[in-house]
Design an enzyme around this catalytic site. Structure first.
Site, short mmCIF file in Angstrom:
data_model
loop_
_atom_site.label_atom_id
_atom_site.label_comp_id
_atom_site.label_asym_id
_atom_site.label_seq_id
_atom_site.Cartn_x
_atom_site.Cartn_y
_atom_site.Cartn_z
N THR A 52 -5.20 -7.91 10.60
CA THR A 52 -5.51 -6.61 10.00
C THR A 52 -4.93 -5.45 10.81
O THR A 52 -4.35 -4.53 10.26
CB THR A 52 -7.04 -6.45 9.87
OG1 THR A 52 -7.54 -7.53 9.08
CG2 THR A 52 -7.40 -5.13 9.22
N ASN A 58 -1.54 -0.23 7.47
CA ASN A 58 -1.08 -1.61 7.73
C ASN A 58 -0.30 -2.23 6.56
O ASN A 58 -0.17 -3.45 6.49
CB ASN A 58 -2.24 -2.48 8.19
CG ASN A 58 -3.33 -2.63 7.16
OD1 ASN A 58 -3.20 -2.14 6.04
ND2 ASN A 58 -4.40 -3.32 7.53
N LYS A 95 0.83 -1.20 0.00
CA LYS A 95 0.00 0.00 0.00
C LYS A 95 0.88 1.26 0.00
O LYS A 95 2.09 1.18 0.23
CB LYS A 95 -0.91 -0.04 1.23
CG LYS A 95 -1.93 -1.18 1.22
CD LYS A 95 -2.81 -1.10 2.46
CE LYS A 95 -3.78 -2.26 2.55
NZ LYS A 95 -4.64 -2.14 3.76
N GLU A 132 -10.19 -9.88 -7.43
CA GLU A 132 -9.21 -8.79 -7.29
C GLU A 132 -8.10 -8.88 -8.33
O GLU A 132 -7.65 -7.85 -8.85
CB GLU A 132 -8.62 -8.82 -5.87
CG GLU A 132 -9.67 -8.48 -4.82
CD GLU A 132 -9.17 -8.65 -3.39
OE1 GLU A 132 -8.00 -9.05 -3.20
OE2 GLU A 132 -9.96 -8.38 -2.46
N ARG A 186 -1.84 -14.53 3.80
CA ARG A 186 -2.52 -13.92 4.96
C ARG A 186 -1.73 -14.19 6.24
O ARG A 186 -1.63 -13.35 7.11
CB ARG A 186 -3.96 -14.45 5.10
CG ARG A 186 -4.91 -14.08 3.97
CD ARG A 186 -5.39 -12.66 3.96
NE ARG A 186 -6.22 -12.31 5.09
CZ ARG A 186 -6.91 -11.16 5.17
NH1 ARG A 186 -6.86 -10.27 4.19
NH2 ARG A 186 -7.64 -10.89 6.23
N ARG A 215 2.85 -7.12 9.16
CA ARG A 215 2.17 -6.07 9.92
C ARG A 215 2.66 -6.01 11.36
O ARG A 215 2.79 -4.93 11.94
CB ARG A 215 0.65 -6.29 9.86
CG ARG A 215 0.05 -5.96 8.48
CD ARG A 215 -1.32 -6.56 8.31
NE ARG A 215 -2.06 -6.03 7.17
CZ ARG A 215 -3.23 -6.51 6.75
NH1 ARG A 215 -3.78 -7.55 7.38
NH2 ARG A 215 -3.84 -5.97 5.73
N PHE A 248 -14.96 3.72 8.27
CA PHE A 248 -13.59 3.96 7.82
C PHE A 248 -13.46 3.96 6.30
O PHE A 248 -12.37 4.16 5.77
CB PHE A 248 -12.64 2.91 8.42
CG PHE A 248 -12.97 1.48 8.07
CD1 PHE A 248 -12.50 0.92 6.89
CD2 PHE A 248 -13.76 0.70 8.91
CE1 PHE A 248 -12.80 -0.40 6.55
CE2 PHE A 248 -14.05 -0.63 8.59
CZ PHE A 248 -13.58 -1.17 7.40
N TYR A 306 -12.55 -2.19 -2.73
CA TYR A 306 -12.99 -2.21 -1.33
C TYR A 306 -14.52 -2.16 -1.21
O TYR A 306 -15.04 -1.78 -0.16
CB TYR A 306 -12.35 -1.06 -0.56
CG TYR A 306 -10.91 -1.33 -0.14
CD1 TYR A 306 -10.57 -2.48 0.57
CD2 TYR A 306 -9.89 -0.42 -0.44
CE1 TYR A 306 -9.25 -2.73 0.95
CE2 TYR A 306 -8.57 -0.68 -0.06
CZ TYR A 306 -8.27 -1.83 0.64
OH TYR A 306 -6.97 -2.07 1.03
N HIS A 364 -1.88 -5.44 1.45
CA HIS A 364 -3.18 -6.09 1.23
C HIS A 364 -2.94 -7.48 0.67
O HIS A 364 -2.06 -7.67 -0.17
CB HIS A 364 -4.01 -5.29 0.22
CG HIS A 364 -5.22 -6.05 -0.27
ND1 HIS A 364 -6.43 -6.04 0.42
CD2 HIS A 364 -5.40 -6.88 -1.33
CE1 HIS A 364 -7.29 -6.84 -0.22
NE2 HIS A 364 -6.69 -7.36 -1.28
#
Ligand code: DAT
Ligand code: MG
Length: 149
Positions: free
Chosen positions: A91, A112, A9, A126, A85, A102, A57, A49, A115
């Site tokens: 998260t 964070n 990100k 995606e 993951r 993270r 948020f 998203y 993704h």
């Protein structure tokens, strides 16, 4: 073979963590099959998203993800969604285990760093949002038998 979408990100790019994050995924043994740097526009951010539309948020998330370039990648392996993951961590970096991206590199849920698709179904959706089929490379790795039996 399963595929997943990974984004470094804007915070990860700005903080100079692109190499660190790619390195952690490479070391896992999974296979990189597509990579590009890009600026995400409002439309793509809303589609990516979409599941979070209406949450408090959401606007902040869209503003953040469109604020500066990110690095988009596709990684491939059996069960790659679950593997990525796990390497990313929870998260909220505050709760993410040490040893995860993270958990080692972040402190705030809105920053964070990374993704990763949350299921094989979201991964398919995606991957198609971010990449054209021609941008995804098919190649052999000689060391595959030393990574999986
Ligand atoms: P993940 O990125 O782990 O799949 P998610 O899909 O639930 O998490 O949320 C997408 C992103 O939205 C997440 O990476 C950070 C942000 N986010 C989620 N919950 C949040 C919250 N309660 N406050 C602020 N940002 C949040
Ligand atoms: Mg998610």
């Amino acid at each position: 073979m399963e595929r997943t979408l990974v984004l470094v990100k804007p915070d990860g790019v700005q903080r100079g963590m692109v190499g660190e994050i790619i390195s952690r995924l490479e070391r896992r043994g999974i296979k990189l099959v597509a990579l590009k740097m890009m600026l995400v526009d409002q439309a793509l951010a809303h589609r990516h998203y979409g599941e979070h539309e209406g949450k408090p948020f959401f606007q902040g998330l869209v503003d953040f993800i469109t604020s500066s370039p990110l690095v988009a990648m596709i990684w491939e392996a059996d069960d790659v969604v679950e593997i990525v993951r796990g390497t990313m961590g929870q998260t909220n970096p505050k709760n993410a285990a040490p040893g995860t991206i993270r958990g080692d590199l972040g402190v705030n849920i809105g920053r964070n760093l990374v993704h990763g698709s949350d299921s094989p179904e979201s991964a398919q959706r995606e991957v198609a949002l971010f990449f054209k089929e021609g941008e995804i490379l098919d190649y052999n790795r000689n060391n595959d038998p030393w990574i999986t039996e």
